[in-house]
Scaffold this active site. Structure first.
Site, short mmCIF file in Angstrom:
data_model
loop_
_atom_site.label_atom_id
_atom_site.label_comp_id
_atom_site.label_asym_id
_atom_site.label_seq_id
_atom_site.Cartn_x
_atom_site.Cartn_y
_atom_site.Cartn_z
N ASP A 81 24.18 34.72 -112.69
CA ASP A 81 22.79 33.24 -113.53
C ASP A 81 23.56 32.44 -113.69
O ASP A 81 22.91 31.82 -114.27
CB ASP A 81 22.61 34.91 -114.56
CG ASP A 81 21.46 36.13 -114.48
OD1 ASP A 81 21.58 35.90 -112.76
OD2 ASP A 81 20.98 36.32 -115.24
N CYS A 122 26.38 43.56 -112.12
CA CYS A 122 25.95 42.70 -113.11
C CYS A 122 24.19 42.18 -113.40
O CYS A 122 23.63 43.22 -113.09
CB CYS A 122 26.70 41.01 -112.04
SG CYS A 122 28.07 40.72 -112.71
N ASP A 123 24.09 40.82 -114.02
CA ASP A 123 23.12 41.12 -114.58
C ASP A 123 21.26 41.22 -114.32
O ASP A 123 20.48 42.01 -114.82
CB ASP A 123 22.71 39.43 -114.67
CG ASP A 123 23.47 38.93 -116.03
OD1 ASP A 123 24.48 39.13 -115.71
OD2 ASP A 123 23.14 38.20 -116.72
N LYS A 124 20.95 41.18 -113.18
CA LYS A 124 19.76 41.27 -112.31
C LYS A 124 20.10 42.87 -111.58
O LYS A 124 18.97 43.50 -111.52
CB LYS A 124 18.75 40.77 -111.78
CG LYS A 124 18.71 39.47 -112.47
CD LYS A 124 17.73 40.16 -113.83
CE LYS A 124 18.18 38.57 -114.90
NZ LYS A 124 19.43 38.32 -115.55
N CYS A 193 30.70 39.51 -116.44
CA CYS A 193 31.33 38.50 -118.17
C CYS A 193 31.97 39.68 -118.91
O CYS A 193 30.72 40.34 -119.34
CB CYS A 193 31.09 37.43 -117.97
SG CYS A 193 30.54 36.21 -116.90
N GLU A 489 16.62 32.24 -117.88
CA GLU A 489 17.92 31.47 -119.63
C GLU A 489 18.01 30.35 -120.19
O GLU A 489 18.41 29.13 -119.35
CB GLU A 489 18.59 32.67 -118.99
CG GLU A 489 18.92 34.02 -118.65
CD GLU A 489 19.53 34.44 -118.47
OE1 GLU A 489 20.35 35.54 -118.25
OE2 GLU A 489 21.17 34.21 -117.96
N SER A 515 20.32 34.42 -122.18
CA SER A 515 21.78 34.44 -121.40
C SER A 515 22.27 35.71 -122.46
O SER A 515 22.16 35.95 -124.42
CB SER A 515 22.98 33.86 -121.47
OG SER A 515 24.06 34.11 -121.33
#
Length: 612
Positions: A81, A122-124, A193, A489, A515
């Site tokens: 992202d 990670c995000d998704k 992150c 985002e 985010s």
């Protein structure tokens, strides 16, 4: 008793062809009586949270084989992202969640796998795999790649993360040299992150849901202790197979673990630790896949009774995920919540019969097991690397200060209401969300003047040109799941507001999302979205908007009659941006938009359109 699903392709004379192909993958006569366990890896060289995963699937595979299973690994896609942000690449981020869920379903069902190990980070990726696990409902365990170590530089008094690099880049007073130093220092290692952003939030929530092992969300990616999590995940997958196929134990299945009570536990944790607002979107989506009746009204109810016990970057520069681990990790937060009577402790987990049992063993303030204390002393080494398990640094001591430390007890909560809230009003009939953990208390009630933009790009241009002033409410619409499409985002607009000194003087409202690195009065997921006829599409420049977090309200300050008149006018025009936006919407994105629901439903596919 349930039979192995894999028997469909491994047993019977007519399956000789399938067995021949299985043999070509390395299976032998004795393997056809064993459970076939799929390993959904997500290695990619595009994403720092996934660059170190290449060999870890095979690490799990060898452990599965050692304890009596057959392991078969495959990979999914993974979008970064942060790299995709600020341009049309972000249109693909949320839709990739559905592709990941579908790809896991396709591989597992096409090959009749008996169980599943999800290697995400990670995000998704974690949400996509979670959706797939609840869809498939076969024995499943999650193990993530782990968080990145926080960055350090002599030019900053606090530890750094990605957001620091983004904010300073837009700070006109910062020298090029300082920007370059922050850029080089912010993301020093592999891993997700380092703050309580979306990736780490979701990996922490899998612990509360009961689908991953203690430490999954908090042991840094570089630490040797994480190797044991991967090995144990392989063993647990085989154990779950025996419990389901050998004993028909419903708590060996994702839907027997991730029940309504478990979703409440996960959301309670999320509120207590001030997690990313994206977690709301993903939990709602996962609940839909698991046919769990968990919705926005439940989140609203919980947000009013759960205190905030932990504040981590981006909500404060003082603590990062590595500090949460030193304080006892997610099990320590769950322990404090349990003692406050805020959890369903009879919920099952993949590693303990009940959450209460898990807390009793893993909560550092309660356990007498020195191995647990040693485990939570695992810390960062401060050595830039992309290699997993490459260091074994330990803190000299644990942070067990529950009055002023990283994790608080209920009596010393940072606030009596938690770090996430759902707001309702005439501008968001079905709700919108705000991470209150990142909002200064002085602006919990905010009345401002609308500055309306019909794309993130237009808003960014205006902010950087100093056209947005103190007291403005930046409204970014037609950026929802349908309208974007893809529900971008809005990290750049919020970061730039902060760099312009407007972080506590402006608000931002959008039908897009934020985010996990966002802080400030940033309100997202406005539902219905503008493209679906939501009232955010009726706001005009100069309108007054009242945001009232304590009373969970958000309203456009015009009469009902005026709002109805605007709606009739917009119905005639059509619910789309006034100007054509310079973005390429491909066939793949159009297909996503065609079926996407608004954020209050998790932005999942509208099954009514499919079933009808």
């Amino acid at each position: 008793m349930p039979e192995y699903r894999s028997k469909t392709s491994t047993h019977g004379r007519n399956m000789a062809g399938a067995r021949a192909l299985w043999r070509a993958t390395g299976m032998q006569d004795g393997d056809f009586q064993k459970p076939i366990i799929a390993i959904a890896n997500s290695f990619t060289q595009f994403v720092p949270g996934h660059v170190h995963l290449k060999d870890l699937g095979q690490l799990v595979a060898r452990e599965i084989e050692r304890v009596g299973g057959v392991a078969k690994e495959f990979d999914t896609i993974a979008v970064d992202d942060g790299i995709a942000m600020g341009h049309d690449g972000m249109l693909y981020s949320l839709p990739s969640r559905e592709i990941i869920a579908d790809s896991v379903e396709y591989m597992v069902n096409a090959h009749c796998a008996d169980a599943l190990v999800c290697i995400s980070n990670c995000d998704k990726i974690t949400p996509g795999m979670l959706m797939a696990a609840l869809r498939l409902n076969i024995p499943t365990v999650f193990v993530s790649g782990g968080p990145m170590e926080a960055g350090k530089t002599a030019l900053a008094e606090h530890k750094l993360d990605l957001i620091d690099a983004m904010v300073i880049a837009a700070d006109d007073s910062a020298s090029d040299e300082k920007v370059a130093e922050f850029e080089r220092s912010a993301c020093p290692t592999c891993g997700s992150c380092s703050g309580m952003f979306t990736a780490n939030s979701m990996n922490c929530l899998t612990e509360a849901l009961g689908l991953s092992l203690p430490g999954n969300g908090t042991v840094v990616a570089t630490h040797a202790d994480r190797e044991q999590l991967f090995l144990r995940a392989g063993r647990v997958a085989v154990e779950l197979c025996h419990r389901w196929y050998g004993g028909e134990d419903p708590t060996a299945l994702p839907r027997g673990i991730a029940t309504f009570e478990a979703f409440e536990n996960a959301m309670t944790l999320d509120i207590a630790m001030g997690g990313s607002t994206n977690t709301i979107l993903h939990l709602l989506a996962a609940a839909q896949e698991g046919e769990v009746p968990f919705g926005m009204q439940d989140i609203d109810r919980l947000s009013k009774r759960v205190p905030q016990l932990c504040k981590v970057a981006p909500n404060t520069p003082k603590y990062h995920i590595e500090d949460v681990h030193r304080a006892g990790g997610i099990m320590a937060i769950l322990g404090e919540l349990a003692r406050g009577g805020l959890l369903h402790t009879t919920a099952a987990t993949v590693h303990a019969r009940t959450l209460a049992d898990a807390i009793a063993h893993w909560d550092v303030t309660q356990t007498v097991d020195e191995n647990v204390h040693t485990f939570y002393k695992a810390g960062p080494a401060g050595i830039p690397t992309q290699i997993a398990f490459s260091q074994a640094t330990r803190w000299d001591s644990l942070d067990t200060d529950r009055s002023e430390g990283c994790i608080r007890d209920v009596a010393h909560a940072l606030s009596q209401e938690g770090g996430l809230a759902v707001l309702y009003g005439n501008i968001a009939r079905d709700g919108c969300v705000v991470k209150t953990a990142g909002v200064d208390e002085s602006i919990h009630v905010f009345e401002g003047t609308a500055r309306v933009f019909e794309s993130q790009d237009a808003a960014v241009k205006s902010i950087l040109a100093d056209e947005v002033k103190a007291g403005d409410v930046v409204v970014i619409r037609y950026e929802g799941p349908k309208g974007g499409p893809g529900m971008q985002e809005m990290l750049y607009p919020t970061s730039y507001l902060k760099s312009k000194g407007l972080g506590k003087q402006c608000a931002l409202l959008t039908d897009g999302r934020f985010s996990g690195g966002t802080s400030g009065l940033s309100i997202g997921h406005a539902s219905p979205e503008a493209a679906a006829g939501g009232a955010i599409g009726l706001v005009r420049d100069g309108d007054k908007i009242l945001i009232d977090i304590p009373n969970r309200g958000i309203n456009l300050l015009i009469s009902d009659e005026a709002l109805a008149s605007r709606r009739a006018e917009q119905d005639a025009k059509g619910w789309k941006p006034v100007e054509v936006r310079p973005r390429k919407v491909t066939t793949a994105l159009k297909a996503y938009a065609l079926l996407a629901t608004s954020a209050d439903k998790g932005a999942v596919r509208d099954k009514a359109l499919l079933d009808g």
